[in-house]
Design a protein around this motif. Structure first.
Motif, PDB file in Angstrom:
ATOM      1  N   ALA A  43      38.545  47.464  31.332  1.00 38.86           N
ATOM      2  CA  ALA A  43      37.273  47.683  31.574  1.00 38.86           C
ATOM      3  C   ALA A  43      36.173  48.644  31.873  1.00 38.86           C
ATOM      4  CB  ALA A  43      36.455  46.588  30.929  1.00 38.86           C
ATOM      5  N   VAL A  44      36.606  47.986  33.548  1.00 38.63           N
ATOM      6  CA  VAL A  44      35.816  48.697  34.131  1.00 38.63           C
ATOM      7  C   VAL A  44      36.058  49.643  35.044  1.00 38.63           C
ATOM      8  CG1 VAL A  44      33.866  48.080  35.465  1.00 38.63           C
ATOM      9  CG2 VAL A  44      34.477  46.785  34.044  1.00 38.63           C
ATOM     10  N   SER A  45      35.674  51.088  34.839  1.00 35.30           N
ATOM     11  CA  SER A  45      37.010  51.703  35.588  1.00 35.30           C
ATOM     12  C   SER A  45      35.997  52.238  37.522  1.00 35.30           C
ATOM     13  CB  SER A  45      37.157  53.283  35.079  1.00 35.30           C
ATOM     14  OG  SER A  45      36.160  53.673  34.751  1.00 35.30           O
ATOM     15  N   THR A  46      36.393  52.499  38.177  1.00 33.34           N
ATOM     16  CA  THR A  46      35.685  52.675  39.373  1.00 33.34           C
ATOM     17  C   THR A  46      35.781  54.478  39.513  1.00 33.34           C
ATOM     18  OG1 THR A  46      37.123  50.926  40.583  1.00 33.34           O
ATOM     19  CG2 THR A  46      35.675  52.936  41.751  1.00 33.34           C
ATOM     20  N   SER A  47      34.764  55.205  39.995  1.00 38.94           N
ATOM     21  CA  SER A  47      34.243  56.056  40.029  1.00 38.94           C
ATOM     22  C   SER A  47      33.027  56.290  40.479  1.00 38.94           C
ATOM     23  CB  SER A  47      33.726  56.939  37.935  1.00 38.94           C
ATOM     24  OG  SER A  47      32.761  55.960  38.259  1.00 38.94           O
ATOM     25  N   VAL A  48      32.717  57.286  41.181  1.00 37.80           N
ATOM     26  CA  VAL A  48      31.992  57.458  41.027  1.00 37.80           C
ATOM     27  C   VAL A  48      31.344  59.813  41.196  1.00 37.80           C
ATOM     28  CG1 VAL A  48      30.423  58.631  43.866  1.00 37.80           C
ATOM     29  CG2 VAL A  48      31.984  56.838  44.165  1.00 37.80           C
ATOM     30  N   THR A  49      29.957  59.499  40.707  1.00 38.28           N
ATOM     31  CA  THR A  49      29.756  60.518  40.265  1.00 38.28           C
ATOM     32  C   THR A  49      28.617  61.542  40.850  1.00 38.28           C
ATOM     33  OG1 THR A  49      30.480  59.992  38.009  1.00 38.28           O
ATOM     34  CG2 THR A  49      29.138  62.375  37.929  1.00 38.28           C
ATOM     35  N   VAL A  50      28.299  62.513  41.122  1.00 34.40           N
ATOM     36  CA  VAL A  50      27.460  63.529  41.479  1.00 34.40           C
ATOM     37  C   VAL A  50      26.565  64.175  40.454  1.00 34.40           C
ATOM     38  CG1 VAL A  50      26.283  64.804  43.333  1.00 34.40           C
ATOM     39  CG2 VAL A  50      28.064  63.655  44.146  1.00 34.40           C
TER      40      VAL A  50
END
Length: 205
Positions: free
Chosen positions: A42-49
């Motif tokens: 349900a909660v994915s790990t991501s970093v988006t610029v």
């Protein structure tokens, strides 16, 4: 040898059994339960610029620009910085925020971060430091010139808004008798703008 004829009751029972069997058959094809998504899915790990949107600077002033980074899930952001160039010249490097006047810039956003996983004992195990960056063209627009503004010093208004409005509710125009010695509370582009704000003209110039 004669066979006994089925009774009416026996026929009804047989028909009822057949009907129940037909109704139950489609239901057997439907799964009894549907698996619910797990918490990790349900909660994915991501970093988006993300790109920084076009900014508008107040007239004759600067707009403050900050990194546009979105992080979610099992992650800790260590730093978010900007490097800004104009006409090939670096005017800011690795800054948390930058104040920019109207113009066109080349902006690089960089983020450093770590992700983690949880052990069976609920202990966080961290990854090595990671980084992402995005380079974009950023336009900072010039805001519209207002009819009033604040003084630039104790006795001076900006050149584009030279009319002084003092605390007595009187305005003074350049060349007036008391213009130079008047301490302005506000500055106006024109005398009409000062009158619209509730000030009256100086009787002594």
């Amino acid at each position: 040898m004669k066979h006994p004829r089925p009774t009416r009751r026996a026929g009804r029972v047989a028909a009822l059994v057949t009907a129940v069997t037909l109704l139950a058959a489609p239901l057997a094809a439907v799964p009894a339960t549907v698996a619910a998504p797990t918490a990790s899915a349900a909660v994915s790990t991501s970093v988006t610029v993300k790109k920084i949107a076009t900014k508008t600077a107040p007239y004759k002033k600067k707009a403050t620009v900050r990194p546009n980074v979105v992080a979610k899930g099992k992650v800790s952001v260590k730093s978010k910085t900007l490097t800004v160039k104009k006409s090939g010249k670096t005017i800011a490097k690795n800054k948390k925020s930058v104040a920019l006047k109207a113009g066109t810039y080349k902006v690089t956003t960089k983020v450093t971060y770590k992700t983690y996983r949880l052990t069976s004992a609920k202990k966080k195990v961290w990854s090595a430091t990671k980084s992402k960056s995005l380079t974009q063209k950023l336009v900072v627009k010039q805001g519209k010139k207002p009819s009033r503004t604040t003084p630039v010093s104790k006795y001076n208004c900006p050149s584009w808004a030279p009319v002084k409005g003092n605390q007595s509710g009187i305005y003074h125009v350049p060349g007036g008798r008391y213009y130079k010695v008047t301490t302005p509370e506000e500055c106006f582009t024109t005398a009409s703008a000062a009158r619209a704000a509730g000030y009256r003209a100086s009787k002594n110039g």
